[in-house]
Enzyme design. Structure first.
Site, PDB file in Angstrom:
ATOM      1  CE1 TYR A   1      -4.661  -1.867   5.074  1.00  0.00           C
ATOM      2  CE2 TYR A   1      -3.418   0.063   4.377  1.00  0.00           C
ATOM      3  CZ  TYR A   1      -4.154  -1.059   4.071  1.00  0.00           C
ATOM      4  OH  TYR A   1      -4.390  -1.385   2.747  1.00  0.00           O
TER       5      TYR A   1
ATOM      6  CB  SER B 173      -0.897   0.022   1.239  1.00  0.00           C
ATOM      7  OG  SER B 173      -1.577   1.265   1.359  1.00  0.00           O
TER       8      SER B 173
END
Length: 276
Positions: free
Chosen positions: A169, A155
């Site tokens: 995350y 990501s």
């Protein structure tokens, strides 16, 4: 360029692929691209309902499904072993399974003061250790064959701080970024390629089921120079490049697909009442 054009470079006919987290979102887009390129695809997902819906909608003999929780090491190993035993090959693996959380007031991990450690451990277990389990299981079979492509879903949040996603995350995806590079270096001697796709803001259900809140979409879109969030189909070209012979000299790369989001600083969260 060899005669016949670029088509053969992306052809996956006769190859077997595994996609974790393939029941929806970016994973489903990858599955559709692999099937269209001729691959036989095993789609793993924690949700049997999502898998049933995908199988019904694709209606392809080149797709099979398996319920899998990537937090379960034995289950990951067993699925990969089973695929290889039945197909006598595992050519492409997308370690894509992941979960997300929103960040902000009232949401776990919105700040250092609001950590829910159980939630942290769950998210890191899926998004980092689940990827590691998948990579390790795939590599065990690819190394003796001296070939294979492993693609990890990272990501842009793993490449810089991001005020719109939680700590766990960011930390997990940063781990995926460096796992990609370490595994690529390790496995290159066996001819196994390892790369990562680092998506920016895409409209998927990673943060929940159902349509996204228009205000959330607008906020994410404001962070993207192209002025919008991505559609899952827009990841398919890169996925095919990394999976196929078109990317045969690519390994260790972390490739962003983000509408230019990494070109500018992320928008800061609005100051709350505690700001001074």
């Amino acid at each position: 360029m060899a005669a016949g054009g670029v088509g053969p470079l992306f052809d996956l006919t006769g190859r077997t692929a595994l996609v974790t987290g393939g029941g929806s979102g970016l994973g489903r887009a990858v599955v559709e691209a692999l099937v269209a390129a001729g691959a036989y695809v095993v789609v793993a997902d924690v949700s049997g309902d999502r898998l049933a819906k995908l199988a019904a909608e694709l209606g392809s003999d080149s797709v099979e499904t398996a319920v899998l929780d990537v937090r379960d090491t034995a289950a990951v190993d067993a699925l990969v072993d089973d695929v290889v035993a039945r197909r006598d090959a595992l050519d492409v693996v997308f370690a894509n399974a992941g979960i997300g959380r929103g960040a902000g007031p009232g949401v776990p991990e919105g700040s250092l003061d609001t950590f829910d450690l159980d939630d942290w451990e769950t998210l890191v277990d899926v998004n980092l250790y689940g990827v590691l389990r998948t990579v390790r299981a795939a590599a065990r079979h690819m190394k003796p064959r001296r070939r294979g492509s492993i693609v990890l879903t990272a990501s842009t949040a793993g490449l810089r701080a991001d005020p719109l996603v939680p700590y766990s995350y960011v930390v997990a995806k940063a781990g995926v970024v460096n796992l990609t590079r370490q595994a690529a270096l390790d496995l290159a001697r066996w001819g196994v390629r390892v790369n990562a796709i680092a998506p920016g803001p895409f409209q998927t259900n990673i943060g929940g089921e159902g349509p996204a809140d228009p205000a959330v979409v607008a906020r994410w879109s404001s962070m993207v120079p192209l002025g919008r969030m991505g559609d899952p189909a827009e990841i398919q070209g890169l996925a095919l490049l990394l999976a196929s012979d078109a990317g045969s000299f690519m390994t260790g790369g972390v490739h962003t697909v983000d509408g230019g989001a990494m070109l500018q600083a992320p928008a800061l969260r609005e100051a709350g009442p505690e700001a001074v």
